[in-house]
Design a protein around this motif. Structure first.
Motif, PDB file in Angstrom:
ATOM      1  N   LEU A  47       0.270 -11.012 -21.588  1.00  0.00           N
ATOM      2  CA  LEU A  47      -0.366  -9.860 -21.827  1.00  0.00           C
ATOM      3  C   LEU A  47      -0.439  -8.874 -20.462  1.00  0.00           C
ATOM      4  N   ILE A  48       0.289  -7.593 -20.545  1.00  0.00           N
ATOM      5  CA  ILE A  48       0.444  -6.646 -19.473  1.00  0.00           C
ATOM      6  C   ILE A  48      -0.649  -5.654 -19.900  1.00  0.00           C
ATOM      7  N   THR A  49      -1.706  -5.416 -18.767  1.00  0.00           N
ATOM      8  CA  THR A  49      -2.473  -4.334 -19.094  1.00  0.00           C
ATOM      9  C   THR A  49      -2.452  -3.477 -17.861  1.00  0.00           C
ATOM     10  N   MET A  50      -2.471  -2.156 -18.241  1.00  0.00           N
ATOM     11  CA  MET A  50      -2.107  -1.361 -17.130  1.00  0.00           C
ATOM     12  C   MET A  50      -3.357  -0.361 -17.545  1.00  0.00           C
ATOM     13  N   ILE A  51      -3.945   0.086 -16.101  1.00  0.00           N
ATOM     14  CA  ILE A  51      -5.186   0.963 -16.315  1.00  0.00           C
ATOM     15  C   ILE A  51      -4.678   2.240 -15.391  1.00  0.00           C
ATOM     16  N   SER A  52      -4.587   3.331 -15.990  1.00  0.00           N
ATOM     17  CA  SER A  52      -4.306   4.577 -15.262  1.00  0.00           C
ATOM     18  C   SER A  52      -5.333   5.747 -15.059  1.00  0.00           C
ATOM     19  N   PRO A  53      -5.598   6.128 -13.765  1.00  0.00           N
ATOM     20  CA  PRO A  53      -6.457   7.342 -13.766  1.00  0.00           C
ATOM     21  C   PRO A  53      -6.141   8.593 -14.313  1.00  0.00           C
ATOM     22  N   LEU A  54      -5.672   8.433 -15.647  1.00  0.00           N
ATOM     23  CA  LEU A  54      -5.252   9.702 -16.209  1.00  0.00           C
ATOM     24  C   LEU A  54      -6.475  10.681 -16.317  1.00  0.00           C
ATOM     25  N   LYS A  55      -7.840  10.633 -16.609  1.00  0.00           N
ATOM     26  CA  LYS A  55      -8.777  11.555 -16.674  1.00  0.00           C
ATOM     27  C   LYS A  55      -8.852  12.279 -15.180  1.00  0.00           C
ATOM     28  N   ALA A  56      -9.040  11.359 -14.286  1.00  0.00           N
ATOM     29  CA  ALA A  56      -9.046  11.881 -12.780  1.00  0.00           C
ATOM     30  C   ALA A  56      -7.848  12.827 -12.646  1.00  0.00           C
ATOM     31  N   LEU A  57      -6.650  12.441 -12.957  1.00  0.00           N
ATOM     32  CA  LEU A  57      -5.581  13.333 -12.693  1.00  0.00           C
ATOM     33  C   LEU A  57      -5.508  14.475 -13.519  1.00  0.00           C
ATOM     34  N   GLN A  58      -6.028  14.455 -14.584  1.00  0.00           N
ATOM     35  CA  GLN A  58      -6.218  15.907 -15.412  1.00  0.00           C
ATOM     36  C   GLN A  58      -7.119  16.867 -14.908  1.00  0.00           C
ATOM     37  N   MET A  99       0.891  -1.310   0.033  1.00  0.00           N
ATOM     38  CA  MET A  99      -0.036   0.159  -0.043  1.00  0.00           C
ATOM     39  C   MET A  99       1.007   1.053  -0.069  1.00  0.00           C
ATOM     40  N   THR A 100       0.692   2.041  -1.002  1.00  0.00           N
ATOM     41  CA  THR A 100       1.328   3.322  -1.005  1.00  0.00           C
ATOM     42  C   THR A 100       0.666   4.577  -0.888  1.00  0.00           C
ATOM     43  N   VAL A 101       0.744   5.486  -0.203  1.00  0.00           N
ATOM     44  CA  VAL A 101       0.149   6.749  -0.091  1.00  0.00           C
ATOM     45  C   VAL A 101       0.848   7.995  -0.338  1.00  0.00           C
ATOM     46  N   ALA A 102       0.606   8.777  -1.438  1.00  0.00           N
ATOM     47  CA  ALA A 102       1.350   9.703  -1.932  1.00  0.00           C
ATOM     48  C   ALA A 102       0.094  10.821  -2.574  1.00  0.00           C
ATOM     49  N   GLY A 103       0.388  11.840  -2.396  1.00  0.00           N
ATOM     50  CA  GLY A 103      -0.384  13.170  -3.206  1.00  0.00           C
ATOM     51  C   GLY A 103      -0.679  12.933  -4.711  1.00  0.00           C
ATOM     52  N   THR A 104      -1.671  13.335  -5.061  1.00  0.00           N
ATOM     53  CA  THR A 104      -1.808  13.686  -6.486  1.00  0.00           C
ATOM     54  C   THR A 104      -0.830  14.227  -7.476  1.00  0.00           C
ATOM     55  N   GLY A 105      -0.335  13.405  -8.416  1.00  0.00           N
ATOM     56  CA  GLY A 105       0.791  13.947  -9.200  1.00  0.00           C
ATOM     57  C   GLY A 105       2.022  13.338  -8.516  1.00  0.00           C
ATOM     58  N   ALA A 106       2.142  12.610  -7.516  1.00  0.00           N
ATOM     59  CA  ALA A 106       3.450  12.265  -7.020  1.00  0.00           C
ATOM     60  C   ALA A 106       4.215  11.075  -7.626  1.00  0.00           C
ATOM     61  N   GLY A 107       3.340  10.447  -8.621  1.00  0.00           N
ATOM     62  CA  GLY A 107       4.024   9.396  -9.170  1.00  0.00           C
ATOM     63  C   GLY A 107       3.630   7.853  -9.103  1.00  0.00           C
ATOM     64  N   LYS A 108       2.404   7.715  -8.263  1.00  0.00           N
ATOM     65  CA  LYS A 108       1.819   6.329  -8.027  1.00  0.00           C
ATOM     66  C   LYS A 108       1.744   5.640  -9.155  1.00  0.00           C
ATOM     67  N   SER A 109       1.226   6.159 -10.299  1.00  0.00           N
ATOM     68  CA  SER A 109       0.870   5.255 -11.493  1.00  0.00           C
ATOM     69  C   SER A 109       2.106   4.887 -12.118  1.00  0.00           C
ATOM     70  N   LEU A 110       3.400   5.419 -12.055  1.00  0.00           N
ATOM     71  CA  LEU A 110       4.523   5.131 -12.598  1.00  0.00           C
ATOM     72  C   LEU A 110       4.911   3.512 -11.806  1.00  0.00           C
ATOM     73  N   VAL A 111       4.519   3.342 -10.641  1.00  0.00           N
ATOM     74  CA  VAL A 111       4.880   2.063  -9.933  1.00  0.00           C
ATOM     75  C   VAL A 111       4.427   0.976 -10.774  1.00  0.00           C
ATOM     76  N   PHE A 112       3.130   1.096 -11.093  1.00  0.00           N
ATOM     77  CA  PHE A 112       2.456   0.116 -12.033  1.00  0.00           C
ATOM     78  C   PHE A 112       3.236  -0.030 -13.533  1.00  0.00           C
ATOM     79  N   ALA A 113       3.664   0.991 -14.045  1.00  0.00           N
ATOM     80  CA  ALA A 113       4.491   1.142 -15.139  1.00  0.00           C
ATOM     81  C   ALA A 113       5.842   0.272 -14.986  1.00  0.00           C
ATOM     82  N   LEU A 114       6.377   0.510 -13.948  1.00  0.00           N
ATOM     83  CA  LEU A 114       7.677  -0.146 -13.605  1.00  0.00           C
ATOM     84  C   LEU A 114       7.441  -1.706 -13.498  1.00  0.00           C
ATOM     85  N   VAL A 115       6.354  -1.957 -12.881  1.00  0.00           N
ATOM     86  CA  VAL A 115       6.140  -3.554 -12.876  1.00  0.00           C
ATOM     87  C   VAL A 115       5.859  -3.938 -14.440  1.00  0.00           C
ATOM     88  N   ALA A 116       5.218  -3.414 -15.129  1.00  0.00           N
ATOM     89  CA  ALA A 116       5.076  -3.788 -16.544  1.00  0.00           C
ATOM     90  C   ALA A 116       6.210  -3.840 -17.303  1.00  0.00           C
TER      91      ALA A 116
END
Length: 75
Positions: free
Chosen positions: A61-72, A33-50
């Motif tokens: 198959l590697i599927t990564m879903i990122s909350p980009l719209k919410a972040l925007q 469990m990782t806690v960090a503010g919006t824009g801190a880079g949590k989504s990159l953790v999942f990209a690193l796993v991929a």
């Protein structure tokens, strides 16, 4: 390390130490469990796993879903 170089090539910057440590714990099979503010880079953790899976020639198959719209909307 290969994952750092691959991340630099793909995203243009190296992951922070906490991102890399979190991704490595996930790859080791730990629940994380990782806690960090919006824009801190949590989504990159999942990209690193991929990225790590791709570097290890993962045959699947590697599927990564990122909350980009919410972040925007928050930015």
């Amino acid at each position: 390390e290969r994952i750092i170089e691959a991340t630099k090539e793909i995203f243009g910057y190296a992951p922070r130490s906490w991102q890399l440590q979190t991704a490595m714990k996930i790859l080791e099979g730990h629940n994380v469990m990782t806690v960090a503010g919006t824009g801190a880079g949590k989504s990159l953790v999942f990209a690193l796993v991929a990225i790590a899976a791709a570097l290890a020639d993962f045959d699947g198959l590697i599927t990564m879903i990122s909350p980009l719209k919410a972040l925007q909307n928050d930015q």
